[in-house]
Motif scaffolding. Structure first.
Motif, mmCIF file in Angstrom:
data_model
loop_
_atom_site.group_PDB
_atom_site.id
_atom_site.type_symbol
_atom_site.label_atom_id
_atom_site.label_comp_id
_atom_site.label_asym_id
_atom_site.label_seq_id
_atom_site.Cartn_x
_atom_site.Cartn_y
_atom_site.Cartn_z
ATOM 1 N N PRO A 67 -19.530 -14.343 1.586
ATOM 2 C CA PRO A 67 -19.079 -12.813 0.986
ATOM 3 C C PRO A 67 -18.431 -13.313 -0.259
ATOM 4 C CG PRO A 67 -18.392 -13.179 3.344
ATOM 5 C CD PRO A 67 -18.892 -14.540 2.934
ATOM 6 N N LEU A 68 -18.696 -12.322 -1.314
ATOM 7 C CA LEU A 68 -17.928 -12.126 -2.429
ATOM 8 C C LEU A 68 -16.581 -12.044 -2.205
ATOM 9 C CD1 LEU A 68 -20.298 -10.422 -4.919
ATOM 10 C CD2 LEU A 68 -19.456 -12.565 -5.324
ATOM 11 N N PRO A 69 -15.508 -12.694 -2.644
ATOM 12 C CA PRO A 69 -14.269 -12.628 -2.326
ATOM 13 C C PRO A 69 -13.631 -11.148 -3.047
ATOM 14 C CG PRO A 69 -14.499 -14.337 -4.096
ATOM 15 C CD PRO A 69 -15.834 -13.949 -3.472
ATOM 16 N N GLU A 70 -12.935 -10.462 -2.087
ATOM 17 C CA GLU A 70 -12.262 -9.416 -2.453
ATOM 18 C C GLU A 70 -11.394 -9.531 -3.842
ATOM 19 O OE1 GLU A 70 -9.220 -5.940 -0.424
ATOM 20 O OE2 GLU A 70 -9.841 -7.644 0.318
ATOM 21 N N ALA A 71 -10.766 -10.550 -3.889
ATOM 22 C CA ALA A 71 -10.159 -10.699 -5.311
ATOM 23 C C ALA A 71 -10.031 -12.249 -5.807
ATOM 24 C CB ALA A 71 -8.642 -10.180 -5.177
ATOM 25 N N VAL A 72 -10.429 -12.323 -7.187
ATOM 26 C CA VAL A 72 -10.330 -13.652 -7.682
ATOM 27 C C VAL A 72 -9.636 -13.634 -8.917
ATOM 28 C CG1 VAL A 72 -12.032 -15.190 -8.784
ATOM 29 C CG2 VAL A 72 -13.012 -13.853 -7.006
ATOM 30 N N SER A 73 -8.601 -14.869 -9.190
ATOM 31 C CA SER A 73 -7.972 -14.907 -10.150
ATOM 32 C C SER A 73 -8.017 -16.373 -10.448
ATOM 33 C CB SER A 73 -6.510 -14.587 -9.835
ATOM 34 O OG SER A 73 -5.734 -14.852 -11.053
ATOM 35 N N ALA A 74 -8.281 -16.564 -11.981
ATOM 36 C CA ALA A 74 -8.116 -17.989 -12.497
ATOM 37 C C ALA A 74 -6.869 -18.158 -13.315
ATOM 38 C CB ALA A 74 -9.398 -18.027 -13.375
ATOM 39 N N ALA A 75 -6.552 -19.308 -13.481
ATOM 40 C CA ALA A 75 -5.469 -19.828 -14.239
ATOM 41 C C ALA A 75 -5.719 -21.037 -14.920
ATOM 42 C CB ALA A 75 -4.179 -19.793 -13.602
ATOM 43 N N ILE A 76 -5.179 -21.181 -16.108
ATOM 44 C CA ILE A 76 -4.783 -22.422 -16.677
ATOM 45 C C ILE A 76 -3.450 -23.081 -16.869
ATOM 46 C CG2 ILE A 76 -7.373 -22.513 -18.022
ATOM 47 C CD1 ILE A 76 -5.538 -21.641 -20.503
ATOM 48 N N CYS A 77 -3.252 -24.347 -16.744
ATOM 49 C CA CYS A 77 -1.848 -24.773 -16.866
ATOM 50 C C CYS A 77 -1.971 -26.091 -17.653
ATOM 51 C CB CYS A 77 -1.300 -24.978 -15.551
ATOM 52 S SG CYS A 77 0.594 -25.524 -15.329
ATOM 53 N N SER A 78 -0.896 -26.353 -18.505
ATOM 54 C CA SER A 78 -0.981 -27.703 -19.502
ATOM 55 C C SER A 78 0.012 -28.614 -18.946
ATOM 56 C CB SER A 78 -0.679 -27.216 -20.884
ATOM 57 O OG SER A 78 -1.731 -26.435 -21.297
ATOM 58 N N PHE A 79 -0.060 -29.736 -18.946
ATOM 59 C CA PHE A 79 0.738 -30.815 -18.666
ATOM 60 C C PHE A 79 0.794 -32.055 -19.678
ATOM 61 C CE2 PHE A 79 -1.136 -28.800 -14.782
ATOM 62 C CZ PHE A 79 -0.296 -29.091 -13.941
ATOM 63 N N PRO A 80 2.128 -32.701 -19.655
ATOM 64 C CA PRO A 80 2.387 -33.603 -20.619
ATOM 65 C C PRO A 80 1.576 -34.674 -20.520
ATOM 66 C CG PRO A 80 4.428 -33.268 -19.305
ATOM 67 C CD PRO A 80 3.360 -32.195 -19.198
ATOM 68 N N THR A 81 1.346 -35.075 -19.286
ATOM 69 C CA THR A 81 0.548 -36.328 -18.949
ATOM 70 C C THR A 81 -0.419 -35.916 -17.952
ATOM 71 O OG1 THR A 81 1.857 -37.170 -17.049
ATOM 72 C CG2 THR A 81 3.052 -37.735 -19.298
ATOM 73 N N ILE A 82 -1.599 -36.999 -17.752
ATOM 74 C CA ILE A 82 -2.454 -36.691 -16.840
ATOM 75 C C ILE A 82 -1.956 -36.965 -15.538
ATOM 76 C CG2 ILE A 82 -4.604 -37.870 -15.792
ATOM 77 C CD1 ILE A 82 -5.557 -38.358 -18.850
ATOM 78 N N ALA A 83 -1.067 -37.845 -15.178
ATOM 79 C CA ALA A 83 -0.260 -38.123 -13.970
ATOM 80 C C ALA A 83 0.590 -36.849 -13.544
ATOM 81 C CB ALA A 83 0.844 -39.421 -14.240
ATOM 82 N N ASP A 84 0.989 -36.160 -14.245
ATOM 83 C CA ASP A 84 1.690 -35.068 -13.710
ATOM 84 C C ASP A 84 0.635 -34.083 -13.231
ATOM 85 O OD1 ASP A 84 4.504 -35.561 -14.555
ATOM 86 O OD2 ASP A 84 3.954 -34.901 -16.513
ATOM 87 N N ALA A 85 -0.574 -33.645 -14.144
ATOM 88 C CA ALA A 85 -1.759 -33.167 -13.563
ATOM 89 C C ALA A 85 -2.042 -33.408 -12.402
ATOM 90 C CB ALA A 85 -2.762 -32.730 -14.617
ATOM 91 N N VAL A 86 -2.510 -34.719 -12.203
ATOM 92 C CA VAL A 86 -3.342 -35.222 -11.041
ATOM 93 C C VAL A 86 -2.177 -35.141 -9.675
ATOM 94 C CG1 VAL A 86 -4.157 -37.357 -9.948
ATOM 95 C CG2 VAL A 86 -4.742 -36.958 -12.145
ATOM 96 N N ASN A 87 -1.039 -35.292 -9.813
ATOM 97 C CA ASN A 87 0.059 -35.205 -8.748
ATOM 98 C C ASN A 87 0.218 -33.754 -8.379
ATOM 99 O OD1 ASN A 87 0.412 -38.019 -8.472
ATOM 100 N ND2 ASN A 87 1.958 -37.914 -10.344
ATOM 101 N N THR A 88 0.017 -32.939 -9.451
ATOM 102 C CA THR A 88 0.178 -31.475 -8.909
ATOM 103 C C THR A 88 -1.041 -31.359 -7.750
ATOM 104 O OG1 THR A 88 1.257 -30.849 -10.884
ATOM 105 C CG2 THR A 88 -0.035 -29.166 -9.943
ATOM 106 N N VAL A 89 -2.326 -31.696 -8.340
ATOM 107 C CA VAL A 89 -3.502 -31.413 -7.372
ATOM 108 C C VAL A 89 -3.244 -32.067 -5.898
ATOM 109 C CG1 VAL A 89 -6.056 -31.887 -7.181
ATOM 110 C CG2 VAL A 89 -5.046 -31.338 -9.372
ATOM 111 N N ILE A 90 -2.909 -33.455 -6.120
ATOM 112 C CA ILE A 90 -2.692 -33.954 -4.694
ATOM 113 C C ILE A 90 -1.816 -33.231 -3.962
ATOM 114 C CG2 ILE A 90 -1.606 -36.126 -3.603
ATOM 115 C CD1 ILE A 90 -2.753 -37.640 -6.263
ATOM 116 N N GLN A 91 -0.560 -32.735 -4.465
ATOM 117 C CA GLN A 91 0.305 -31.705 -3.670
ATOM 118 C C GLN A 91 -0.429 -30.634 -3.281
ATOM 119 O OE1 GLN A 91 4.184 -31.812 -5.248
ATOM 120 N NE2 GLN A 91 5.031 -30.223 -3.692
ATOM 121 N N ILE A 92 -1.030 -29.908 -4.049
ATOM 122 C CA ILE A 92 -1.544 -28.610 -3.734
ATOM 123 C C ILE A 92 -2.834 -29.194 -2.454
ATOM 124 C CG2 ILE A 92 -3.461 -27.136 -4.484
ATOM 125 C CD1 ILE A 92 -2.442 -27.384 -7.459
ATOM 126 N N ILE A 93 -3.597 -29.980 -2.467
ATOM 127 C CA ILE A 93 -4.507 -30.163 -1.458
ATOM 128 C C ILE A 93 -3.705 -30.745 -0.007
ATOM 129 C CG2 ILE A 93 -6.423 -31.906 -0.637
ATOM 130 C CD1 ILE A 93 -7.127 -29.608 -2.969
#
Length: 476
Positions: free
Chosen positions: A230-256
């Motif tokens: 089913p098409l989701p009732e609501a969809v939202s996209a976001a971008i977020c910037s990080f000073p290092t790749i490590a910060d971005a990757v560690n964010t993803v790891i914690q999200i998952i």
């Protein structure tokens, strides 16, 4: 690892078989205007998006328009033991459709009908030439969609054959989880059906999974039955910037690890953001970036977004920008999907040697950061993007195809990256498939015993070796 040398990996061993004039005459008589031996047509069907540039084109091209066409073409080729190479839209990255042993290119792009939509059961059956965008356009009135999105507007037959995935895999899975049934034409020209529209089955061997990911080496896919959502009732996209790749990757790891049901989360490194800006005329901040999307009810989307924003803030994430309208989201995701073309066009005349390693999410930071350090130290131009929500990321090493030293350097980096991923219980290919380029890596990953079992299956189903020969592994 005992992978092939860099030079060997980018110079495939050609073992052309003679294609008798009698076969070409028989194909021309059967297919008429659906048959072509014109050099321009053959050349088009002898190239893909891989870095291989020296493979001769197929001897001829047959444009199939039905399962019967595929059967007749395969039967004629089988009589002369001539190779058959399935062709969809030519977007593969690992040399899957190259005629390394000569033969006939079997183009199924005209088999592009949606055969049956069963909205109540959330399933659809399509011919192999239907592309993912075409499918979603045709079913949008049902309130359903097909989520697998590898970036390119690939054909669904090709996506099944390579077990593709893409940006939505973190929530919706890959083609492996979303193909329910197939119709396949075997090396004998027989049409067989695997699976049903039922969501599960314990009946016999799982032949559907055998053909999904077989890269055309066991048969030609002529119908695919897929799961819809089913098409989701609501969809939202976001971008977020990080000073290092490590910060971005560690964010993803914690999200998952926290179980946030995020639909998409993509990493784009700062350099690649710059390439995307210039290619797509955007003004994104040129910093390491996560591009995310949330699906669900308005309340659940809001909750997911707030949770992710809090996690990102703990890892120096800043400059959150939200895209809630379809137009804004399309603009962002189109830019992401164009990252490959933005990179290739940044160095005119180059070819990209693309990687698609995938590792357990807990090892993502280690694997990615060590690989970035190696690529930076090498001085070779590259781009970096990743479906990091499932531990999958892509380097594209941009090489001059005529510069042997650059080829060797890119292959060395690729070899080191794959070795690192395998040492972390990862895979050499998260979504592109093996094709020509990763045959040595498959042996290292699966082991000699497993590859020998694959060869046994290949010989049993294709004793004359006519189905896309020279791919996945060397037949012995």
């Amino acid at each position: 690892m005992n992978a092939p040398t860099p030079a060997a990996q980018l110079t495939p061993q050609l073992q052309p078989r003679d294609v008798p004039a009698a076969l070409l005459e028989a194909l021309a008589a059967r297919f008429g205007a659906q048959f072509s031996a014109a050099l321009a047509v053959r050349t088009q069907h002898g190239r893909d998006e891989s870095a291989f540039t020296t493979v001769p084109p197929p001897a001829a091209v047959v444009f199939a328009e039905s399962t019967q066409d595929v059967q007749d073409a395969v039967r004629l080729c089988a009589q002369f033991k001539a190779p058959v190479i399935p062709y969809g839209v030519g977007s593969s990255l690992e040399g899957h459709l190259l005629a390394v042993q000569g033969g006939i290119s079997l183009d199924v792009s005209r088999m592009n009908r949606v055969l049956a939509t069963n909205a109540e059961d959330l399933t659809v059956t399509v011919q192999p030439g239907v592309t993912r965008k075409q499918l979603n356009d045709e079913i949008k009135s049902t309130g359903l969609f097909f989520p697998i999105d590898p970036g390119a507007d690939a054909s669904l037959g090709g996506m099944a054959a390579t077990r593709a995935s893409g940006t939505n895999a973190v929530r919706y899975g890959t083609m492996r989880e979303n193909v329910l049934a197939l119709e396949v034409v075997t090396a004998k020209g027989e049409a067989v059906r695997t699976g049903t529209r039922a969501r599960k089955s314990s009946a016999g061997y799982d032949l559907t999974r055998l053909f999904v990911g077989s890269e055309g080496t066991l048969g030609v896919i002529t119908e695919v039955t897929l799961k819809l959502y089913p098409l989701p009732e609501a969809v939202s996209a976001a971008i977020c910037s990080f000073p290092t790749i490590a910060d971005a990757v560690n964010t993803v790891i914690q999200i998952i690890q926290l179980g946030v049901p995020i639909a998409r989360v993509e990493l784009i490194d700062a350099h690649t953001v710059g390439l995307v800006n210039r290619h797509s005329r955007l003004s994104l901040r040129e910093a390491h970036m996560l591009l995310m999307e949330f699906h669900g009810s308005p309340a659940s989307v809001k909750e997911q977004a707030e949770t992710v924003q809090a996690i990102a803030s703990e890892h120096q994430g800043a400059d959150f920008e939200w895209a809630d309208t379809p137009e804004e989201r399309t603009r962002l995701w189109t830019a992401r999907h164009n990252a490959y073309f933005a990179a290739v066009q940044s160095r005119p005349g180059c070819r990209a040697i693309a990687t698609d390693t995938c590792v357990p999410i807990s090892r993502l930071a280690d694997c990615l950061l060590d690989s970035v350090a190696e690529a930076d130290a090498s001085g070779i131009p590259y781009f970096l993007v990743g479906h990091v929500g499932d531990g999958n990321f892509h380097f594209g090493y941009l090489i001059d195809p005529d510069d042997a030293a650059e080829r060797a350097l890119a292959e060395r980096l690729n070899h080191q990256l794959v070795a690192r991923a395998l040492s972390m219980n990862g895979t050499c290919s998260g979504e592109h498939g093996v094709g020509l380029h990763k045959m040595g890596f498959l042996r290292d990953e699966a082991g000699a015993g497993a590859v020998a079992m694959m060869r046994t299956l290949k010989r049993a189903l294709d004793p004359d070796g006519i189905m896309n020969p020279g791919k996945v592994f060397a037949q012995e």
